[in-house]
Write a protein that holds these residues in place. Structure first.
Motif, mmCIF file in Angstrom:
data_model
loop_
_atom_site.group_PDB
_atom_site.id
_atom_site.type_symbol
_atom_site.label_atom_id
_atom_site.label_comp_id
_atom_site.label_asym_id
_atom_site.label_seq_id
_atom_site.Cartn_x
_atom_site.Cartn_y
_atom_site.Cartn_z
ATOM 1 N N PHE A 104 -2.628 -2.390 -5.116
ATOM 2 C CA PHE A 104 -1.572 -2.154 -4.117
ATOM 3 C C PHE A 104 -2.174 -2.120 -2.710
ATOM 4 O O PHE A 104 -1.608 -2.664 -1.766
ATOM 5 C CB PHE A 104 -0.855 -0.833 -4.394
ATOM 6 C CG PHE A 104 0.108 -0.888 -5.537
ATOM 7 C CD1 PHE A 104 1.391 -1.387 -5.362
ATOM 8 C CD2 PHE A 104 -0.250 -0.424 -6.790
ATOM 9 C CE1 PHE A 104 2.287 -1.441 -6.407
ATOM 10 C CE2 PHE A 104 0.642 -0.463 -7.850
ATOM 11 C CZ PHE A 104 1.916 -0.971 -7.660
ATOM 12 N N ALA A 105 -3.312 -1.456 -2.570
ATOM 13 C CA ALA A 105 -3.931 -1.317 -1.256
ATOM 14 C C ALA A 105 -4.362 -2.659 -0.677
ATOM 15 O O ALA A 105 -4.448 -2.813 0.544
ATOM 16 C CB ALA A 105 -5.139 -0.371 -1.349
ATOM 17 N N PHE A 106 -4.627 -3.623 -1.572
ATOM 18 C CA PHE A 106 -5.060 -4.949 -1.108
ATOM 19 C C PHE A 106 -3.905 -5.950 -1.103
ATOM 20 O O PHE A 106 -4.125 -7.156 -1.023
ATOM 21 C CB PHE A 106 -6.205 -5.464 -1.982
ATOM 22 C CG PHE A 106 -7.524 -4.816 -1.675
ATOM 23 C CD1 PHE A 106 -8.323 -5.281 -0.640
ATOM 24 C CD2 PHE A 106 -7.954 -3.710 -2.388
ATOM 25 C CE1 PHE A 106 -9.530 -4.671 -0.342
ATOM 26 C CE2 PHE A 106 -9.163 -3.086 -2.095
ATOM 27 C CZ PHE A 106 -9.960 -3.564 -1.066
ATOM 28 N N GLY A 107 -2.667 -5.458 -1.207
ATOM 29 C CA GLY A 107 -1.497 -6.337 -1.060
ATOM 30 C C GLY A 107 -1.026 -6.999 -2.326
ATOM 31 O O GLY A 107 -0.201 -7.912 -2.264
ATOM 32 N N VAL A 108 -1.524 -6.553 -3.479
ATOM 33 C CA VAL A 108 -1.128 -7.160 -4.752
ATOM 34 C C VAL A 108 -0.210 -6.198 -5.511
ATOM 35 O O VAL A 108 -0.610 -5.067 -5.806
ATOM 36 C CB VAL A 108 -2.362 -7.488 -5.621
ATOM 37 C CG1 VAL A 108 -1.928 -8.083 -6.958
ATOM 38 C CG2 VAL A 108 -3.283 -8.445 -4.878
ATOM 39 N N ILE A 109 0.997 -6.638 -5.811
ATOM 40 C CA ILE A 109 1.923 -5.839 -6.619
ATOM 41 C C ILE A 109 2.001 -6.486 -7.994
ATOM 42 O O ILE A 109 2.645 -7.520 -8.179
ATOM 43 C CB ILE A 109 3.320 -5.763 -5.973
ATOM 44 C CG1 ILE A 109 3.234 -5.132 -4.586
ATOM 45 C CG2 ILE A 109 4.265 -4.946 -6.848
ATOM 46 C CD1 ILE A 109 4.568 -5.070 -3.862
ATOM 47 N N GLY A 116 1.751 9.128 -6.037
ATOM 48 C CA GLY A 116 2.201 10.500 -5.797
ATOM 49 C C GLY A 116 3.249 10.943 -6.804
ATOM 50 O O GLY A 116 3.252 12.102 -7.241
ATOM 51 N N ALA A 117 4.151 10.025 -7.199
ATOM 52 C CA ALA A 117 5.174 10.363 -8.193
ATOM 53 C C ALA A 117 4.530 10.730 -9.529
ATOM 54 O O ALA A 117 4.963 11.677 -10.206
ATOM 55 C CB ALA A 117 6.137 9.187 -8.364
ATOM 56 N N VAL A 172 2.840 -1.292 -11.877
ATOM 57 C CA VAL A 172 4.094 -0.558 -11.696
ATOM 58 C C VAL A 172 4.514 0.102 -13.009
ATOM 59 O O VAL A 172 4.905 1.273 -13.043
ATOM 60 C CB VAL A 172 5.214 -1.500 -11.194
ATOM 61 C CG1 VAL A 172 6.541 -0.754 -11.102
ATOM 62 C CG2 VAL A 172 4.852 -2.098 -9.836
ATOM 63 N N VAL A 173 4.402 -0.658 -14.107
ATOM 64 C CA VAL A 173 4.759 -0.120 -15.433
ATOM 65 C C VAL A 173 3.874 1.072 -15.770
ATOM 66 O O VAL A 173 4.350 2.071 -16.336
ATOM 67 C CB VAL A 173 4.623 -1.217 -16.510
ATOM 68 C CG1 VAL A 173 4.731 -0.624 -17.916
ATOM 69 C CG2 VAL A 173 5.686 -2.287 -16.308
ATOM 70 N N TYR A 174 2.590 0.988 -15.423
ATOM 71 C CA TYR A 174 1.675 2.101 -15.697
ATOM 72 C C TYR A 174 2.147 3.383 -15.008
ATOM 73 O O TYR A 174 2.296 4.422 -15.655
ATOM 74 C CB TYR A 174 0.261 1.755 -15.218
ATOM 75 C CG TYR A 174 -0.660 2.949 -15.140
ATOM 76 C CD1 TYR A 174 -1.299 3.436 -16.276
ATOM 77 C CD2 TYR A 174 -0.854 3.614 -13.920
ATOM 78 C CE1 TYR A 174 -2.117 4.545 -16.207
ATOM 79 C CE2 TYR A 174 -1.684 4.725 -13.852
ATOM 80 C CZ TYR A 174 -2.312 5.192 -14.993
ATOM 81 O OH TYR A 174 -3.108 6.308 -14.924
ATOM 82 N N GLY A 187 0.816 -1.210 0.000
ATOM 83 C CA GLY A 187 0.000 0.000 0.000
ATOM 84 C C GLY A 187 0.849 1.258 0.000
ATOM 85 O O GLY A 187 0.561 2.215 -0.731
ATOM 86 N N TYR A 188 1.910 1.260 0.800
ATOM 87 C CA TYR A 188 2.812 2.419 0.808
ATOM 88 C C TYR A 188 3.526 2.573 -0.527
ATOM 89 O O TYR A 188 3.736 3.690 -1.015
ATOM 90 C CB TYR A 188 3.823 2.293 1.952
ATOM 91 C CG TYR A 188 3.310 2.836 3.261
ATOM 92 C CD1 TYR A 188 3.207 4.208 3.469
ATOM 93 C CD2 TYR A 188 2.913 1.992 4.289
ATOM 94 C CE1 TYR A 188 2.723 4.715 4.654
ATOM 95 C CE2 TYR A 188 2.424 2.487 5.489
ATOM 96 C CZ TYR A 188 2.337 3.851 5.667
ATOM 97 O OH TYR A 188 1.845 4.368 6.844
ATOM 98 N N LEU A 189 3.932 1.441 -1.141
ATOM 99 C CA LEU A 189 4.573 1.512 -2.458
ATOM 100 C C LEU A 189 3.618 2.106 -3.486
ATOM 101 O O LEU A 189 4.002 2.972 -4.290
ATOM 102 C CB LEU A 189 5.014 0.109 -2.894
ATOM 103 C CG LEU A 189 5.584 0.002 -4.313
ATOM 104 C CD1 LEU A 189 6.849 0.851 -4.447
ATOM 105 C CD2 LEU A 189 5.874 -1.452 -4.687
#
Length: 237
Positions: free
Chosen positions: A203-208, A142-143, A213-215, A134-136
């Motif tokens: 991400f918030a539900f723990g799935v990376i 934000g980036a 990430v590419v998006y 979630g933090y990632l």
């Protein structure tokens, strides 16, 4: 690399030399703290940070334009941007230096909310995976917002216009998946793909997921590339 870090460190000193960074960080923490406390005071509280992640994502959409609005607009208004562009630095170094400075402020803002996770560890038994992912996700989101803001700031010498333009672009990206409801098939998939919340949710539900990430990285890189082109155009005016 030295030029990028020099510009970034100068901008970071400027951020902390004015009340802007402190005020934005304080507002972010107060709002996120409210939603975190509210999530824990529900009837069946869960030891998770999801209660503040989704509101924090929306709050970042409002606050990041305030972080980026001055990066190029203020220098253009003061006439110092032309001096910077005549210095022996490449345009991409100027853009990356300014972007990294705002990214550093964002990292500090998000890192301070880490005490939410510490509270969960002390008083509960949370799953560390969804918290870290979630933090990632919040950092990548934000980036992307900052990259859009840096681009908008490069288009004008008015900070207010830069902030409003940034917020308008981000809001359009935020709700664009709603337009997908009008269509079906490939157009709907395109609108859904372009919307940041679609990629942040996992991400918030723990799935990376690699595609998420590419998006975030590719959209941020695209807006930074647009910014380099905008700054290069100023050099020849």
């Amino acid at each position: 690399m030295r030029n990028i870090l020099t510009i970034a460190s100068k901008e970071i000193r400027t951020y902390f030399g004015s009340p802007m960074a402190y005020v934005i960080t304080a507002v972010f923490l107060v709002i996120c703290g409210y939603f975190f406390a509210t999530s824990l005071s529900s009837a069946f509280p869960e030891a998770t940070t999801r209660g503040f992640l989704f509101p924090a994502a929306f709050v970042l959409m409002i606050l990041t334009p305030l972080l980026t609005m001055r990066l190029f607009a203020e220098e253009a208004k003061m006439g110092t941007l032309e001096l910077l562009l005549t210095a022996p630095v490449q345009d991409y170094q100027v853009v990356l230096g300014k972007f990294l400075s705002s990214l550093a402020i964002l990292a500090v803002m998000i890192a301070v909310t880490g005490y939410y996770a510490i509270i969960l560890l002390i008083y509960g038994n949370p799953d560390a995976g969804p918290i870290l992912s979630g933090y990632l996700g919040l950092f990548l989101l934000g980036a992307l917002f900052l990259a859009v803001g840096v681009f908008a700031s490069s288009l004008t010498s008015n900070q207010i216009v830069a902030a409003v333009l940034t917020f308008g672009l981000l809001l359009l990206m935020w709700v664009i998946n709603s337009a997908g409801g009008v269509f079906s098939g490939i157009p709907k998939e395109i609108f859904d793909y372009l919307s940041p919340p679609t990629h942040f949710r996992d991400f918030a539900f723990g799935v990376i997921d690699t595609k998420d990430v590419v998006y975030f990285v590719s959209i941020a890189a695209a807006f930074l590339l647009f910014t380099v082109q905008s700054v290069s155009a100023r050099r020849w005016r």
